[in-house]
Design a protein around this motif. Structure first.
Motif, short mmCIF file in Angstrom:
data_model
loop_
_atom_site.label_atom_id
_atom_site.label_comp_id
_atom_site.label_asym_id
_atom_site.label_seq_id
_atom_site.Cartn_x
_atom_site.Cartn_y
_atom_site.Cartn_z
N SER A 180 0.83 -1.21 0.00
CA SER A 180 0.00 0.00 0.00
C SER A 180 0.86 1.25 0.00
CB SER A 180 -0.91 0.02 1.24
OG SER A 180 -0.14 0.20 2.42
N VAL A 181 0.25 2.36 -0.39
CA VAL A 181 0.92 3.65 -0.37
C VAL A 181 1.28 4.03 1.07
CG1 VAL A 181 0.66 6.11 -0.84
CG2 VAL A 181 -0.22 4.44 -2.47
N THR A 182 0.36 3.75 1.99
CA THR A 182 0.60 4.08 3.40
C THR A 182 1.81 3.33 3.95
OG1 THR A 182 -1.75 4.51 3.78
CG2 THR A 182 -0.40 4.06 5.72
N TYR A 183 1.94 2.06 3.61
CA TYR A 183 3.08 1.27 4.06
C TYR A 183 4.39 1.88 3.54
CZ TYR A 183 6.33 -2.68 4.47
OH TYR A 183 7.42 -3.48 4.75
N CYS A 184 4.42 2.21 2.25
CA CYS A 184 5.63 2.78 1.65
C CYS A 184 5.98 4.12 2.28
CB CYS A 184 5.44 2.94 0.15
SG CYS A 184 5.29 1.39 -0.76
N ALA A 185 4.98 4.97 2.48
CA ALA A 185 5.21 6.28 3.09
C ALA A 185 5.79 6.13 4.49
CB ALA A 185 3.91 7.08 3.11
N ASN A 186 5.22 5.21 5.26
CA ASN A 186 5.71 4.99 6.62
C ASN A 186 7.16 4.50 6.61
OD1 ASN A 186 3.29 5.74 7.77
ND2 ASN A 186 2.51 3.66 7.93
N GLU A 187 7.48 3.60 5.70
CA GLU A 187 8.84 3.08 5.61
C GLU A 187 9.84 4.17 5.23
OE1 GLU A 187 10.15 -0.26 6.07
OE2 GLU A 187 8.29 -0.25 7.22
N LEU A 188 9.37 5.17 4.48
CA LEU A 188 10.23 6.26 4.02
C LEU A 188 10.13 7.49 4.92
CD1 LEU A 188 9.50 5.88 0.20
CD2 LEU A 188 11.57 5.18 1.41
N ASN A 189 9.41 7.35 6.05
CA ASN A 189 9.26 8.45 7.03
C ASN A 189 8.64 9.70 6.43
OD1 ASN A 189 10.46 6.99 9.26
ND2 ASN A 189 12.43 7.30 8.27
N LEU A 190 7.62 9.50 5.60
CA LEU A 190 6.89 10.61 5.00
C LEU A 190 5.40 10.41 5.26
CD1 LEU A 190 8.68 10.71 1.51
CD2 LEU A 190 9.02 12.32 3.39
N SER A 191 4.65 11.50 5.24
CA SER A 191 3.20 11.36 5.33
C SER A 191 2.69 10.82 3.99
CB SER A 191 2.54 12.71 5.64
OG SER A 191 2.71 13.61 4.55
N SER A 192 1.56 10.13 4.03
CA SER A 192 1.01 9.52 2.81
C SER A 192 0.72 10.55 1.74
CB SER A 192 -0.27 8.74 3.14
OG SER A 192 0.00 7.65 3.98
N ASN A 193 0.18 11.70 2.13
CA ASN A 193 -0.18 12.72 1.15
C ASN A 193 1.06 13.35 0.51
OD1 ASN A 193 -2.93 12.46 1.21
ND2 ASN A 193 -3.26 14.03 2.74
N TYR A 194 2.05 13.69 1.33
CA TYR A 194 3.27 14.28 0.78
C TYR A 194 3.96 13.29 -0.15
CZ TYR A 194 7.70 16.83 0.61
OH TYR A 194 8.81 17.51 0.17
N PHE A 195 4.06 12.04 0.31
CA PHE A 195 4.68 10.99 -0.51
C PHE A 195 3.94 10.82 -1.83
CE2 PHE A 195 4.61 6.38 -1.57
CZ PHE A 195 5.92 6.25 -1.99
N GLY A 196 2.60 10.78 -1.75
CA GLY A 196 1.82 10.63 -2.97
C GLY A 196 2.00 11.78 -3.93
N ASP A 197 2.01 13.01 -3.38
CA ASP A 197 2.20 14.19 -4.24
C ASP A 197 3.59 14.20 -4.87
OD1 ASP A 197 -0.33 15.02 -3.65
OD2 ASP A 197 0.27 16.52 -2.17
N LEU A 198 4.60 13.81 -4.09
CA LEU A 198 5.97 13.80 -4.60
C LEU A 198 6.10 12.80 -5.75
CD1 LEU A 198 9.18 13.79 -2.42
CD2 LEU A 198 8.99 12.28 -4.38
#
Length: 303
Positions: free
Chosen positions: A219-237
């Motif tokens: 999931s996007v949430t799992y990846c964002a957490n692993e990369l120490n980013l919020s889901s929204n910021y990670f998704g936008d990036l």
């Protein structure tokens, strides 16, 4: 133990700053003109927000770093807070004098306005502190000009036009912030590439290690957490870097791996689906056909 402070209204925030509330639903403050915070050094405060807040924090060049690199912005950062968010703050000095500016507004202010319909499109209200917007001198002045226009309206007698004009100016401000975040994603190319590379490695590791069959679909949430980013910021990036959403990027990679595994006739289509993290094989079949134009069985047979 942390002291908990609730900001459920504009007056809650104004009272904490020791200033008068001019409008029940919105306030703009120059924090340098507010009394010092009467917390002792080492005090931990948990701030619980039920309102929107935007902080223009003044910093000097080099105060903020990303990895090993300094940000090359000189005058300040914008930090956004949405209703339901909580900040944990520890005061390092007693009688701390805050600096910068803040705009707080209640969700009721924008109900029934065009901004009320689009406010959730501004993902930066759920970014983390380390994902703040870093402003150039020119951008900072634009932000202050927007604040000034809103302040002008707050000083007028409230009439039938007030809500429309105030919300329109907030919307203008947020649209500028959206533009500035696009610029930030572009100008921070090196850090962004690093995140993209780590994202790639994370997907490869997840799909090849057998974790997917245990934990389910990546999931996007799992990846964002692993990369120490919020889901929204990670998704936008990821969207800015690749042109597709993080979810679509993950799905495309899953399909690429699936194409290779389908050609292994020792495994059934169902087993391949489970190995990739799908709970039900029919969900895998549906996604595969959507992306490839053929079902997994059809793809296997023609190859």
């Amino acid at each position: 133990m942390s002291e908990i402070v609730y900001f459920n209204s504009v007056s809650d925030y104004n009272d904490s700053c020791g200033v008068e509330t001019l409008h029940p639903l919105i306030s703009i403050l120059d924090l340098s003109k507010c009394p010092p915070r009467d917390w002792k050094a080492g005090t931990k405060v948990k701030m619980n927000f039920g309102i929107y807040a935007v902080f223009l924090k003044d910093v000097k060049c080099g105060d903020i770093r990303y990895g090993l690199d300094y940000y090359d912005y000189q005058e300040g950062t914008l930090v956004f807070v949405g209703p339901g968010q909580v900040w944990d703050i520890e005061y390092e000095i007693s009688n701390y004098q805050p600096q910068g500016h803040v705009m707080v507004f209640h969700p009721d202010l924008i109900h029934g306005t065009s901004l009320g319909k689009t406010i959730k499109d501004f993902n930066f209200f759920s970014y983390q502190m380390n994902e703040a917007l870093h402003l150039s001198l020119k951008e900072r002045q634009i932000i202050l000009d927007c604040f000034s226009k809103i302040e002008f309206e707050l000083q007028q007698t409230i009439d039938k036009h007030s809500k429309k004009l105030i919300s329109a100016n907030i919307e203008l401000f947020l649209n500028y912030c959206d533009r500035f975040y696009d610029r930030q994603f572009i100008t921070r190319e090196k850090p962004n590439k690093g995140v993209l590379e780590k994202f790639e490695d994370l997907i490869t590791s997840y799909l090849s290690s057998g974790i997917a069959s245990v934990n389910g679909l990546l999931s996007v949430t799992y990846c964002a957490n692993e990369l120490n980013l919020s889901s929204n910021y990670f998704g936008d990036l990821i969207k800015k870097e690749t042109g597709v959403s993080a979810q679509e990027y993950i799905q495309n990679r899953i399909i690429d791996v699936a194409k290779e595994r389908i050609l292994d006739f020792d495994k059934s289509i169902s087993q391949i689906a489970y190995d990739l993290g799908f709970k039900y094989p029919q969900h895998f079949t549906r996604l595969f056909k959507q992306k490839v134009g053929k079902s997994p069985v059809e793809y296997r047979n023609i190859n």
